[in-house]
Design a protein around this motif. Structure first.
Motif, PDB file in Angstrom:
ATOM      1  N   ALA A 178       0.535  -1.210  -0.450  1.00 52.38           N
ATOM      2  CA  ALA A 178       0.094  -0.100   0.295  1.00 52.38           C
ATOM      3  C   ALA A 178       1.030   1.230   0.016  1.00 52.38           C
ATOM      4  N   LEU A 179       0.137   1.842  -0.456  1.00 53.16           N
ATOM      5  CA  LEU A 179       1.016   3.724  -0.291  1.00 53.16           C
ATOM      6  C   LEU A 179       0.334   4.473   0.120  1.00 53.16           C
ATOM      7  N   LEU A 180       1.392   4.473   0.822  1.00 49.66           N
ATOM      8  CA  LEU A 180       1.584   5.976   2.496  1.00 49.66           C
ATOM      9  C   LEU A 180       2.200   7.340   2.310  1.00 49.66           C
ATOM     10  N   ASP A 181       0.960   7.980   1.958  1.00 52.62           N
ATOM     11  CA  ASP A 181       1.426   9.053   1.437  1.00 52.62           C
ATOM     12  C   ASP A 181       1.925   9.836   2.955  1.00 52.62           C
ATOM     13  N   LEU A 182       3.077  11.145   2.246  1.00 47.68           N
ATOM     14  CA  LEU A 182       3.432  11.610   3.392  1.00 47.68           C
ATOM     15  C   LEU A 182       3.925  12.943   2.569  1.00 47.68           C
ATOM     16  N   ARG A 183       4.444  13.666   3.409  1.00 48.42           N
ATOM     17  CA  ARG A 183       4.169  15.293   3.065  1.00 48.42           C
ATOM     18  C   ARG A 183       5.341  14.973   2.035  1.00 48.42           C
ATOM     19  N   GLY A 184       6.483  14.759   1.488  1.00 46.54           N
ATOM     20  CA  GLY A 184       7.470  14.896   0.189  1.00 46.54           C
ATOM     21  C   GLY A 184       6.793  13.879  -0.088  1.00 46.54           C
ATOM     22  N   GLY A 185       6.285  13.067  -0.303  1.00 48.77           N
ATOM     23  CA  GLY A 185       5.311  12.132  -1.368  1.00 48.77           C
ATOM     24  C   GLY A 185       5.121  10.615  -1.041  1.00 48.77           C
ATOM     25  N   THR A 186       4.993   9.337  -1.254  1.00 50.36           N
ATOM     26  CA  THR A 186       5.009   8.426  -1.253  1.00 50.36           C
ATOM     27  C   THR A 186       5.427   7.676  -0.748  1.00 50.36           C
ATOM     28  N   ARG A 188      -2.821   8.195   5.897  1.00 47.10           N
ATOM     29  CA  ARG A 188      -3.804   8.525   4.283  1.00 47.10           C
ATOM     30  C   ARG A 188      -2.620   6.807   4.060  1.00 47.10           C
ATOM     31  N   LEU A 189      -3.779   5.993   3.258  1.00 47.47           N
ATOM     32  CA  LEU A 189      -3.053   4.457   2.802  1.00 47.47           C
ATOM     33  C   LEU A 189      -4.243   4.854   1.529  1.00 47.47           C
ATOM     34  N   ASP A 190      -3.174   5.082   0.486  1.00 48.94           N
ATOM     35  CA  ASP A 190      -3.502   4.670  -0.863  1.00 48.94           C
ATOM     36  C   ASP A 190      -4.915   5.520  -0.988  1.00 48.94           C
ATOM     37  N   GLY A 191      -4.669   7.216  -0.788  1.00 50.36           N
ATOM     38  CA  GLY A 191      -5.351   8.129  -1.183  1.00 50.36           C
ATOM     39  C   GLY A 191      -6.127   8.366  -0.261  1.00 50.36           C
ATOM     40  N   GLN A 192      -6.656   7.085   1.111  1.00 51.11           N
ATOM     41  CA  GLN A 192      -7.744   7.080   2.179  1.00 51.11           C
ATOM     42  C   GLN A 192      -6.934   7.369   3.563  1.00 51.11           C
ATOM     43  N   TRP A 222      -9.157  -3.362   4.355  1.00 55.27           N
ATOM     44  CA  TRP A 222      -8.431  -3.847   2.911  1.00 55.27           C
ATOM     45  C   TRP A 222      -9.819  -3.641   1.982  1.00 55.27           C
ATOM     46  N   SER A 223     -10.826  -4.112   1.738  1.00 49.36           N
ATOM     47  CA  SER A 223     -11.764  -4.472   1.544  1.00 49.36           C
ATOM     48  C   SER A 223     -13.093  -2.742   0.786  1.00 49.36           C
ATOM     49  N   LYS A 224     -12.437  -2.644   1.909  1.00 49.63           N
ATOM     50  CA  LYS A 224     -12.965  -0.526   1.743  1.00 49.63           C
ATOM     51  C   LYS A 224     -11.882  -0.136   0.939  1.00 49.63           C
ATOM     52  N   LEU A 225     -10.582  -0.427   1.004  1.00 53.40           N
ATOM     53  CA  LEU A 225      -9.384   0.455   0.631  1.00 53.40           C
ATOM     54  C   LEU A 225      -9.510  -0.146  -1.134  1.00 53.40           C
ATOM     55  N   THR A 226      -9.773  -1.145  -1.367  1.00 58.09           N
ATOM     56  CA  THR A 226      -9.888  -1.663  -2.680  1.00 58.09           C
ATOM     57  C   THR A 226     -10.211  -2.157  -3.309  1.00 58.09           C
TER      58      THR A 226
END
Length: 886
Positions: free
Chosen positions: A176-184, A246-250, A280-284
């Motif tokens: 999964a992608l973690l959103d950070l201030r400097g990117g992901t 924020r994981l995968d934008g959520q 995970w089901s709600k995210l994907t």
């Protein structure tokens, strides 16, 4: 209790008892003196006679003290005090001994802390002995039980029918992608059953552990973080639980942080986050069912009911597996189930290497102990007058032995304390040598000082005291009195022989360490020089990106435009995309069942799983993979959706032996599957690991269904780092919201694939270098000792006409002879030991003569360098001054 009370009373009233003893002995001496004086004896003689009649005032006090309760405690205190004074008077010897021992014990402690974390330490959950792992064999195992993953059908059936377990849950690794201030940042995520933590019941280090009810709450998005990830990424922020990441934008709420040492399914697998399937089901949007199943393999965890044995649980699993084989023959025919205690599988894949590391670190400790024993023997020689005088004054050999052992224990205690501090520092360094499980993940090892590690350190310290202290103490306590007083040189000769044997042992052990390190370094060298089936040394960028497109056609249009723009950048020679490139993030990649013509039995009914990689045009040309026959996949194959494939050499030999595979057809998929035609044969290429065996593999044109997460290669005319900013800019200009998961040069990419081997070579080389350094210290000390002891002989020889060259040959012969003896013994020991390394060597056998020869030559050269100083002192001896001093 009576003994404890007696010791306490002795300790409380020891001063009063000493005063009373002094008064009683003085009174007895006065009575005897008065009797002597009354008989007409001179007062001075009367006083002497009274003391002699009592057997000596101090000797009498000592005999009385020996019958007191706690006498041994007083004696120990006096021995400790005297030992501390002796060590304080010899700061050079004390510091050198503590340093050498601390290095040996500290190295063992650091290595054990890593091994304990990976292999020995149970999962921090209540009743860990009840936790089991359930495995299902696959059909390719020929009916034998293999520790394979389970399907969703297996999981649902076991959850419903297995009565031996109080609960069962699953774990599967995702990204999964973690959103950070400097990117992901790409995170390793363990997707688990909603009841996973209800089943294992760990206590959170910070915050709380989510329950199944909380995970299934409407709208709930929860996650647990691992301790290393929380510490590295969030600076151990205790206020993080309850807040969102924020994981995968959520937004996902962090429920808490799991305790240290809570890992995933694999020994080195520490996921960054743990997410329930509901979240995970709600995210994907993924919702597994018995029909659709899981998209990723899963590992099953269960807890045995109280009183249920592993044997009984496995008997029930055999019945359930047989029932599944009858009711679902397509998926479960020929498959069996087994459960094992987690302790039985926790060390899979690392227990052998762990034992090797422990053995290597133990060799370092043995070298350190031999070094210290040599120093202790030399020090005992310098203290022979002290021992002789103490023996003459009435000290028994037992008393001398006890004193020497006490001093050895003091040195061992100080070295152990230093080793604990050194091991704590090494715990922070050693894990950095170990590679992460996936690109971008955190350090997989969270080694730290635990009661078990502390106990191991104390045991190593105690064992080292026995190894280095007993023999020197025994020899020192048995020193011939007359010989010591007369400075008999024979004693020095005997001790030189003992030190020589110890130094030879150090050379032998250091040779074993150096050969082990040399084999691993040579193996790493072979990997770097090997042909993995593509050009691993060319100028190329490797990147992995995940685009957010709802329609595959839009994604394909994006990829085509991205390739066009990147190809127009100055210095870029071409591009290619694929579902995976060698050593990519997806590991071994996907497999599909193929049904070759003429197959029988299981292969005909269920197919043969073969690795597959959907690729674009130019894929083989860009990577530098040679086509042995036929043609590569071309652009028109992608446009037309042609059902063609390029196979590797192993697949051609396996399915069409002694035939030309080009033009042959093969069905991919079950009944009604697609028929593919072979258009080319490519050379075998590694996929996930240099050490993997060659297996059948095929490549197909990249289709619409394959446009998920893709990997791209960009070939450049010069240093790829120069073109990297322009490539990144082109991608982000085309899609500002694009997530670039991975971006590296090909050399960096391949180096990451060798991280395991590089870490092993670095760690063993570090331990080998430490052992060699200690051995060289021993050679230097012995040579200095021998030259000093033979200074009179050398002076006489030179006074009688001996040249410096002859003197140099004399002292060199002893050092080199000793080194040669150690090398010969080391080779005999190294031959069987290095054979254990066979499984970790690439392109080099355990009997590699060049490695043995180079290591032996390096050791001889190092020994000469270590002995150069004493040699120079020997040839610089002034005969006149030496004879004058004598």
């Amino acid at each position: 209790m009576r003994r404890v009370r007696a010791l306490w009373n002795h300790w409380r009233h020891r001063r009063r008892r000493e005063a009373e003893l002094e008064e009683e002995i003085a009174a007895a001496a006065a009575i005897l003196r008065q009797e002597q004086e009354a008989a007409g004896v001179d007062p001075a003689a009367a006083k002497r006679n009274a003391a002699m009649a009592l057997g000596g005032m101090e000797q009498l006090k000592e005999r009385v003290r020996q019958v007191w309760a706690g006498a041994w405690l007083d004696a120990l205190g006096r021995d400790l005090a005297y030992g501390l004074r002796q060590l304080r008077r010899n700061p050079g010897f004390t510091a050198a001994t503590i340093l050498v021992l601390a290095l040996g014990i500290g190295a063992n402690t650091a290595v054990f802390s890593v091994v304990d974390e990976v292999w020995l330490r149970p999962r921090p959950v209540p009743q860990p002995e009840q936790v089991v792992r359930v495995f299902t064999s696959d059909r390719s195992s020929g009916g034998e039980v293999a520790r394979g993953p389970s399907t969703y059908l297996d999981y649902e059936t076991l959850r419903r029918d297995a009565k031996s377990f109080s609960g069962i849950s699953f774990l599967q690794m995702r990204g999964a992608l973690l959103d950070l201030r400097g990117g992901t940042r790409l995170m390793d995520v363990a997707v688990v059953g909603d009841n996973f933590f209800d089943l294992l019941a760990p206590r959170a280090a910070v915050g709380r552990v989510f329950t199944a009810a909380q995970a299934r709450s409407p709208g709930a998005l929860v996650a647990m973080l691992s301790y290393p990830f929380w510490n590295d990424q969030f600076g151990a922020n205790a206020g993080l639980p309850g807040k969102d990441i924020r994981l995968d934008g959520q937004p996902v709420s962090v429920a808490g942080v799991l305790p240290r040492g809570f890992r995933g399914s694999e020994p080195l697998d520490t996921p960054d986050a743990w997410i329930p399937m509901s979240t995970w089901s709600k995210l994907t949007g993924e919702r597994p069912t018995a029909v659709t199943g899981w998209s990723n393999p899963s590992d099953l965890f269960a807890r045995l009911r109280p009183g249920i044995s592993l044997h009984r649980a496995n008997a029930e699993l055999a019945v359930i597996a047989a029932r599944l084989a009858r009711t679902h023959p397509k998926t479960n025919a020929g498959r069996r189930m087994i459960c094992l205690h987690e302790s039985q599988v926790q060390g899979d894949g690392v227990e052998g290497w762990s034992l090797i590391l422990l053995a290597i670190s133990a060799l370092v400790l043995l070298i350190a102990c031999a070094n210290v024993a040599s120093l202790m023997i030399a020090r005992a020689r310098h203290r022979r007058h002290e021992f002789a005088l103490r023996a003459a004054l009435g000290a028994s050999r037992t008393r001398l032995l006890r004193q020497l052992l006490t001093e050895a224990a003091l040195l061992g205690a100080a070295a152990t304390a230093a080793a604990i501090a050194l091991g704590g520092w090494a715990d922070a360094v050693l894990p950095q040598l170990l590679p992460p499980i996936d690109m971008g993940s955190t350090t997989p090892i969270d080694a730290h000082l635990t009661p078990r590690v502390l106990g191991y350190c104390l045991a190593a310290g105690l064992l080292s005291v026995v190894v280095f202290g007993v023999v020197p103490a025994w020899r020192g306590s048995r020193l011939p009195l007359a010989g010591a007083i007369q400075q008999n040189e024979r004693t020095g000769t005997v001790r030189a022989k003992a030190r020589s044997a110890l130094v030879a042992a150090q050379v032998a052990l250091s040779l074993v360490l150096a050969i082990s390190a040399g084999l691993l370094v040579r193996s790493l060298w072979n990997m770097e020089a090997a042909n993995p089936g593509f050009n691993a040394h060319q100028n190329m960028l490797v990147l992995d990106f995940g685009a957010d497109f709802s329609k595959p056609t839009a994604y394909r249009a994006f990829v085509d435009e991205a390739r066009r723009r990147i190809g127009a950048i100055a210095g870029v020679l071409g591009t290619a995309v694929a579902m995976r490139v060698p050593f990519g993030l997806s590991g071994a990649g996907a497999t599909r069942n193929v049904f070759p013509a003429g197959a029988t039995g299981v292969a005909a009914a269920h197919g043969i799983p073969v690795g597959v990689d959907p690729v674009s045009n130019n894929f083989f040309a860009m990577l530098g993979t040679n086509l042995l026959r036929g043609r590569p996949i071309a652009a028109h194959d992608l446009r037309t959706g042609a059902r063609v494939m390029v196979i590797n050499q192993t697949m051609a030999r396996r399915f069409w032996p002694h035939q030309d595979a080009v033009g042959k057809t093969i069905r991919v998929g079950a009944a009604g599957g697609t028929i593919y035609r072979v258009i080319g044969i490519a050379q075998d290429s590694v996929n996930a690991d240099f050490m993997e065996p060659s297996e059948p593999y095929f490549y197909v044109p990249l289709g619409l269904a394959d446009y998920g997460e893709l990997e791209m290669v960009v070939k450049t005319a010069s240093n790829p780092s120069i073109a990297a900013p322009a490539v990144r800019h082109a991608l982000l200009k085309l899609d500002p919201g694009l997530t670039i998961i991975y971006f590296a040069t090909l050399r960096q990419h391949v180096a990451g694939a060798m991280a395991d081997e590089r870490a092993s070579a670095e760690l063993v080389t570090l331990l080998g270098g430490l052992g060699l350094l200690l051995a060289l210290v021993g050679i230097y000390g012995l040579t200095s000792y021998v030259v000093g002891g033979r200074s009179r002989e050398i002076g006489v020889r030179m006074a009688m006409g001996a040249t410096r060259a002859s003197v140099l040959r004399l002292v060199m012969a002893q050092t080199l002879g000793l080194t040669a003896t150690g090398l010969a013994a080391g080779l005999i020991v190294a031959l069987p030991i290095t054979g254990v390394l066979r499984a970790w060597l690439y392109g080099v056998g355990p009997l590699a003569v060049p490695v043995f020869a180079v290591v032996a030559a390096v050791l001889i050269l190092a020994a000469c360098c270590a002995a150069a100083g004493p040699w120079w002192r020997a040839v610089s001896t002034n005969p006149a001054e030496t004879l004058r001093n004598e």
